[in-house]
Motif scaffolding. Sequence first.
Motif, PDB file in Angstrom:
ATOM      1  N   SER A  72       0.878  24.793  -7.851  1.00  0.00           N
ATOM      2  CA  SER A  72       1.361  23.642  -8.616  1.00  0.00           C
ATOM      3  C   SER A  72       0.219  22.668  -8.872  1.00  0.00           C
ATOM      4  CB  SER A  72       2.490  22.927  -7.857  1.00  0.00           C
ATOM      5  OG  SER A  72       3.556  23.801  -7.581  1.00  0.00           O
ATOM      6  N   TRP A  73       0.458  21.817  -9.886  1.00  0.00           N
ATOM      7  CA  TRP A  73      -0.469  20.724 -10.164  1.00  0.00           C
ATOM      8  C   TRP A  73       0.053  19.450  -9.511  1.00  0.00           C
ATOM      9  CZ3 TRP A  73      -5.116  20.848 -12.669  1.00  0.00           C
ATOM     10  CH2 TRP A  73      -5.445  22.024 -13.348  1.00  0.00           C
ATOM     11  N   GLN A  74      -0.854  18.714  -8.855  1.00  0.00           N
ATOM     12  CA  GLN A  74      -0.518  17.401  -8.309  1.00  0.00           C
ATOM     13  C   GLN A  74      -1.173  16.348  -9.180  1.00  0.00           C
ATOM     14  OE1 GLN A  74      -2.405  16.319  -4.625  1.00  0.00           O
ATOM     15  NE2 GLN A  74      -0.896  14.736  -4.130  1.00  0.00           N
ATOM     16  N   VAL A  75      -0.347  15.584  -9.889  1.00  0.00           N
ATOM     17  CA  VAL A  75      -0.837  14.536 -10.776  1.00  0.00           C
ATOM     18  C   VAL A  75      -0.526  13.195 -10.105  1.00  0.00           C
ATOM     19  CG1 VAL A  75      -0.749  13.548 -13.082  1.00  0.00           C
ATOM     20  CG2 VAL A  75      -0.388  16.016 -12.766  1.00  0.00           C
ATOM     21  N   THR A  76      -1.556  12.427  -9.799  1.00  0.00           N
ATOM     22  CA  THR A  76      -1.407  11.202  -9.007  1.00  0.00           C
ATOM     23  C   THR A  76      -1.586   9.966  -9.883  1.00  0.00           C
ATOM     24  OG1 THR A  76      -2.254  12.350  -7.059  1.00  0.00           O
ATOM     25  CG2 THR A  76      -2.240   9.946  -6.983  1.00  0.00           C
ATOM     26  N   PHE A  77      -0.695   8.964  -9.655  1.00  0.00           N
ATOM     27  CA  PHE A  77      -0.724   7.705 -10.394  1.00  0.00           C
ATOM     28  C   PHE A  77      -1.145   6.573  -9.445  1.00  0.00           C
ATOM     29  CE2 PHE A  77       2.001  10.497 -12.719  1.00  0.00           C
ATOM     30  CZ  PHE A  77       1.869  10.163 -14.055  1.00  0.00           C
ATOM     31  N   ASN A  78      -1.753   5.524 -10.022  1.00  0.00           N
ATOM     32  CA  ASN A  78      -2.266   4.410  -9.203  1.00  0.00           C
ATOM     33  C   ASN A  78      -1.281   3.254  -9.129  1.00  0.00           C
ATOM     34  OD1 ASN A  78      -2.483   3.523 -11.813  1.00  0.00           O
ATOM     35  ND2 ASN A  78      -4.607   2.789 -11.647  1.00  0.00           N
ATOM     36  N   ASP A  79       0.010   3.548  -8.966  1.00  0.00           N
ATOM     37  CA  ASP A  79       0.979   2.466  -8.797  1.00  0.00           C
ATOM     38  C   ASP A  79       1.009   2.027  -7.334  1.00  0.00           C
ATOM     39  OD1 ASP A  79       2.595   4.361  -7.415  1.00  0.00           O
ATOM     40  OD2 ASP A  79       3.438   5.035  -9.317  1.00  0.00           O
ATOM     41  N   GLU A  80       1.885   1.048  -7.023  1.00  0.00           N
ATOM     42  CA  GLU A  80       1.880   0.451  -5.678  1.00  0.00           C
ATOM     43  C   GLU A  80       2.412   1.396  -4.601  1.00  0.00           C
ATOM     44  OE1 GLU A  80       5.976  -0.326  -7.229  1.00  0.00           O
ATOM     45  OE2 GLU A  80       3.928  -0.261  -8.033  1.00  0.00           O
ATOM     46  N   VAL A  81       3.073   2.506  -4.995  1.00  0.00           N
ATOM     47  CA  VAL A  81       3.615   3.442  -3.990  1.00  0.00           C
ATOM     48  C   VAL A  81       2.893   4.790  -4.042  1.00  0.00           C
ATOM     49  CG1 VAL A  81       5.899   2.400  -3.755  1.00  0.00           C
ATOM     50  CG2 VAL A  81       5.480   4.053  -5.600  1.00  0.00           C
ATOM     51  N   ASN A  82       1.781   4.854  -4.817  1.00  0.00           N
ATOM     52  CA  ASN A  82       0.953   6.074  -4.877  1.00  0.00           C
ATOM     53  C   ASN A  82       1.786   7.301  -5.254  1.00  0.00           C
ATOM     54  OD1 ASN A  82      -1.541   4.801  -3.978  1.00  0.00           O
ATOM     55  ND2 ASN A  82      -0.531   4.649  -1.973  1.00  0.00           N
ATOM     56  N   THR A  83       2.441   7.224  -6.388  1.00  0.00           N
ATOM     57  CA  THR A  83       3.301   8.308  -6.840  1.00  0.00           C
ATOM     58  C   THR A  83       2.480   9.544  -7.194  1.00  0.00           C
ATOM     59  OG1 THR A  83       4.912   6.747  -7.727  1.00  0.00           O
ATOM     60  CG2 THR A  83       5.012   9.006  -8.563  1.00  0.00           C
ATOM     61  N   SER A  84       2.977  10.710  -6.783  1.00  0.00           N
ATOM     62  CA  SER A  84       2.415  11.994  -7.204  1.00  0.00           C
ATOM     63  C   SER A  84       3.532  12.805  -7.847  1.00  0.00           C
ATOM     64  CB  SER A  84       1.841  12.761  -6.012  1.00  0.00           C
ATOM     65  OG  SER A  84       0.685  12.128  -5.510  1.00  0.00           O
ATOM     66  N   VAL A  85       3.240  13.358  -9.041  1.00  0.00           N
ATOM     67  CA  VAL A  85       4.178  14.241  -9.725  1.00  0.00           C
ATOM     68  C   VAL A  85       3.654  15.665  -9.586  1.00  0.00           C
ATOM     69  CG1 VAL A  85       5.296  14.825 -11.921  1.00  0.00           C
ATOM     70  CG2 VAL A  85       4.840  12.425 -11.334  1.00  0.00           C
ATOM     71  N   TYR A  86       4.520  16.574  -9.156  1.00  0.00           N
ATOM     72  CA  TYR A  86       4.112  17.957  -8.942  1.00  0.00           C
ATOM     73  C   TYR A  86       4.715  18.818 -10.056  1.00  0.00           C
ATOM     74  CZ  TYR A  86       2.392  16.512  -4.409  1.00  0.00           C
ATOM     75  OH  TYR A  86       1.693  15.885  -3.400  1.00  0.00           O
ATOM     76  N   VAL A  87       3.853  19.594 -10.720  1.00  0.00           N
ATOM     77  CA  VAL A  87       4.243  20.447 -11.840  1.00  0.00           C
ATOM     78  C   VAL A  87       3.990  21.893 -11.455  1.00  0.00           C
ATOM     79  CG1 VAL A  87       3.848  20.985 -14.273  1.00  0.00           C
ATOM     80  CG2 VAL A  87       3.599  18.621 -13.460  1.00  0.00           C
TER      81      VAL A  87
END
Length: 607
Positions: A152-167
């Motif tokens: 899978s791909w782990q796509v990470t965002f720089n929001d306050e809760v460090n969200t990662s979306v897995y594809v």
Amino acid sequence: MDWIRKIHKWTSLLVGVQFLLWLFSGIYFNLMDHHKAGGHQYRAHVHHESQVDKSKLVEPKSVLGKAKAATSVKLTEILGQPYYLVNHEKGLYPNFKNRYSLYHAYTGELTNIDDDFARKLALQSYNGPGKIVSAQFISGKIEDFPKQKNPSWQVTFNDEVNTSVYVDGGSGWIVGHSDDDKRFASIFFMLHFMDYGNEGSFNNLQIILFAFVTLWLSTTGLIWTVDLVARGQYKVKWLAKQRQVKLFDKHQQSLGEVKLSTHDNLLHELEQHSIILPSSCGGGGTCGRCRVLISPNAKVTSADTQQFNQEQLNEGFRLACQHFSNDVEHMTLMDVTDANKVTLELLDNRFVSPDIKELRFKVIGEPFAFKAGAFMRFLIPAGQGNYLPVDIPSNYQVHWQGTQAQHYHHDACSRSYSIANADSANGELVFTIKMLPAQSSEHLPGIGSNFMGNLALNQTIEALGPFEDFYVKPENGSTLVLIGAGSGMAPLKAIIEEQLANGANKSIVFIYGARTEQDLIYQQEFYQLAKSDSRFTYLPTLSKPNKDWLGAQGYAQEVLKMNLSSFNDLSNLDFYLCGPKGMMDETIALLKHHDIEDNRISFDDFS
């Protein structure tokens, strides 16, 4: 049976810890925000009308001709474009091992989910304020989704809760969102389901082993209960009977007959007839002093086997605290003492250190004589206690600031304490008692010490004694070396007072260990005594001194080791020890190393 008890206790500790983890994690599950704990704080739910132009679709057969070993083909829409999702290896569930390939449904060309494609899919599934900071392809285990078996791909965002979306790397499906809230909740899921290997499942090796441990705990508990019932340790008072028992002394001279109830053990039943057997453990079976000779056919308890050899057991030696009158018809008392049951009235109750209190009593009735070093066994009645001692001086309150003033109930018991003064004509008895605090709110403090320490002035209590096992033998050497620590001060202080008051021609060296200078009880009295009497030497030592301390530092046994060479003739020394077990074990080992004979070493094991 002894090994079953030990294993039962250790397994109960393991099971108890896990039960606490279940309790705390269960409370968290009831209080948590389930939306946030699922990692869904910034998850977008995409709904759109299909834009597929079916007239442009290539035939699925042409796609299957390109794909190898295909098991199925399915038309799907990703980012507004039609794709044929071809499955080459199908798992039972999407997170199981599956192998997919994507073909554009208009062109029939193979499409790989690369970095750019994964980022677009993640952005479509995300509605938060963050920006993408990284996209990483993971071919192995995914910590946030341990059940996911597919790359899978782990796509990470720089929001306050460090969200990662897995594809999913093959199908483009969204495996899930994870963020700090979900990761925090995962810790509690791990503790609750014992998923310490992070397998994402409660059907793991740890919980299977725990089931067997719990089964063992239940089985050994049942065996232990059956053993206690068989040995008569469980007694119902209203079913108790009175039995006539013949008594003999150790010379087989008759002492008459007494009626003993089957409800309580022989040690306590004999006390009701003013027949006092020595016991410093209060009936716990650990001191081995309440020896009696009964029938060789009487059941042998684990405490009996620890105190007697096989020959003695075959003769009928048993511990009175471990047996009941239904075990005997006649009984030989091996160590009847001259001790009596006496009533003591409290005259004074004061702190002499942050956790040690001095209690001064007067004997109600006829005073009795005793040797310095003797102890009394106090009969603590059932009642209500308090975690916090009363009347704590202001300079000691910091020591107790973490203890809450809450009540608890306790059963009747007995506790032994050494007399801290020499025999005198005024009939007063002094005791120094260490107040044992509770380790936590789930535990009780020392029942005996807290009951005694919270006695009010003029309050009375019953005690048995005195018991005289630890005392100075006048025929021995000319120098006494006393080594103590903590509340082990009591019998040693009494010995010092007795020897100096009686004009004994003996030198006394007193080595006393404490943590801080506040813990040096009777410090000024001993300094003054050392100045006024040349026979007495006082060597206090601190294990945690402050910078102003000028005396010895370390533990009492270490100070003894440093000073042994200053004694001219070791064979003319008598050593008297009282304090924590570690201190006494090390001291005895040191003295043995210097060939000090056993009859020169006396100790009072109050631990």
